[in-house]
Scaffold this motif. Structure first.
Motif, PDB file in Angstrom:
ATOM      1  N   ASN A  53      38.813  45.931  50.365  1.00  0.00           N
ATOM      2  CA  ASN A  53      38.509  44.502  50.196  1.00  0.00           C
ATOM      3  C   ASN A  53      37.199  44.300  49.435  1.00  0.00           C
ATOM      4  OD1 ASN A  53      40.789  43.254  51.357  1.00  0.00           O
ATOM      5  ND2 ASN A  53      40.004  43.624  53.407  1.00  0.00           N
ATOM      6  N   THR A 101      40.637  51.357  38.210  1.00  0.00           N
ATOM      7  CA  THR A 101      39.564  50.375  38.113  1.00  0.00           C
ATOM      8  C   THR A 101      39.474  50.022  36.640  1.00  0.00           C
ATOM      9  OG1 THR A 101      37.958  52.171  37.987  1.00  0.00           O
ATOM     10  CG2 THR A 101      38.239  51.125  40.122  1.00  0.00           C
ATOM     11  N   ARG A 108      44.528  36.348  42.745  1.00  0.00           N
ATOM     12  CA  ARG A 108      44.036  37.234  43.791  1.00  0.00           C
ATOM     13  C   ARG A 108      44.943  38.434  43.964  1.00  0.00           C
ATOM     14  NH1 ARG A 108      45.219  32.925  48.446  1.00  0.00           N
ATOM     15  NH2 ARG A 108      47.483  32.938  48.351  1.00  0.00           N
ATOM     16  N   GLN A 109      44.428  39.385  44.699  1.00  0.00           N
ATOM     17  CA  GLN A 109      45.216  40.524  45.123  1.00  0.00           C
ATOM     18  C   GLN A 109      45.561  40.323  46.586  1.00  0.00           C
ATOM     19  OE1 GLN A 109      44.218  44.492  43.645  1.00  0.00           O
ATOM     20  NE2 GLN A 109      42.312  43.582  42.900  1.00  0.00           N
ATOM     21  N   LYS A 167      45.364  40.655  50.393  1.00  0.00           N
ATOM     22  CA  LYS A 167      44.272  40.938  51.327  1.00  0.00           C
ATOM     23  C   LYS A 167      44.746  41.920  52.378  1.00  0.00           C
ATOM     24  CE  LYS A 167      40.775  38.618  49.866  1.00  0.00           C
ATOM     25  NZ  LYS A 167      39.590  39.326  49.410  1.00  0.00           N
ATOM     26  N   MET A 174      37.957  45.054  45.786  1.00  0.00           N
ATOM     27  CA  MET A 174      38.762  44.015  45.152  1.00  0.00           C
ATOM     28  C   MET A 174      37.923  42.788  44.827  1.00  0.00           C
ATOM     29  SD  MET A 174      42.586  44.196  46.814  1.00  0.00           S
ATOM     30  CE  MET A 174      42.129  44.144  48.536  1.00  0.00           C
ATOM     31  N   GLU A 175      36.895  42.545  45.638  1.00  0.00           N
ATOM     32  CA  GLU A 175      36.002  41.422  45.373  1.00  0.00           C
ATOM     33  C   GLU A 175      35.000  41.757  44.270  1.00  0.00           C
ATOM     34  OE1 GLU A 175      33.207  38.352  47.804  1.00  0.00           O
ATOM     35  OE2 GLU A 175      35.158  38.995  48.544  1.00  0.00           O
TER      36      GLU A 175
END
Length: 157
Positions: A20, A60, A153-154, A156, A23-24
């Protein structure tokens, strides 16, 4: 964690917090993650390596803002094909069109559903008329222009 051949990968709470956080902000320093999680830098590095090796972290990458580069027209295009066996040939031709940024093999009306990024509506019309609709096996297309993308978004964890 288990390999993908054996089913879904098992991750624990710390793995979820690492994922998380990445991802942020993929640029978060490992030292900051370690501090936030209360574990050592080495432990964070080891967990990241396991997440990469297992395929949970796919890659990435830098996300370019296309609007800043002059690409402001996002559209979705349903592609109808003359027969299902045309799929691979059509897909190979679509891969050669740089404006096609995603392609999905779908159920329903369309054989292939595309996400296309263009500079403007004229550019989109050119891509549709001069490129996509000229592909052998494509019988017609149906286009939806996106006016806004309010959610990006991805999943969560």
């Amino acid at each position: 964690m288990r390999s993908q051949e054996n089913g879904p990968i098992k991750i624990d709470g710390i793995d979820k917090m690492i994922l998380n956080a990445f991802m942020e902000n993929a640029n978060i320093p490992v030292s900051q993650l370690a501090k936030d999680l209360g574990i050592s830098n080495t432990a964070v590095h080891q967990r990241i390596k396991k997440l990469e090796t297992s395929g949970v972290i796919d890659s990435t990458k830098v996300i370019v803002n296309p609007t800043v580069l002059g690409y402001s027209t996002m559209s979705f295009v349903g592609v109808f094909m003359n027969k299902p066996s045309s799929y691979k040939l059509v897909l190979n031709s679509l891969e050669e069109i740089p404006e096609v940024i995603e392609a999905h093999f779908t159920t329903g009306n369309y054989g292939i559903f595309l996400k296309i990024l263009c500079r403007d509506n004229l550019h989109l019309m050119n891509v549709l008329n001069q490129k996509i609709q000229q592909i052998e096996g494509v019988t017609r297309t149906e286009t939806i222009i996106s006016l806004e993308q309010p959610i990006v978004r991805q999943i969560k964890l």
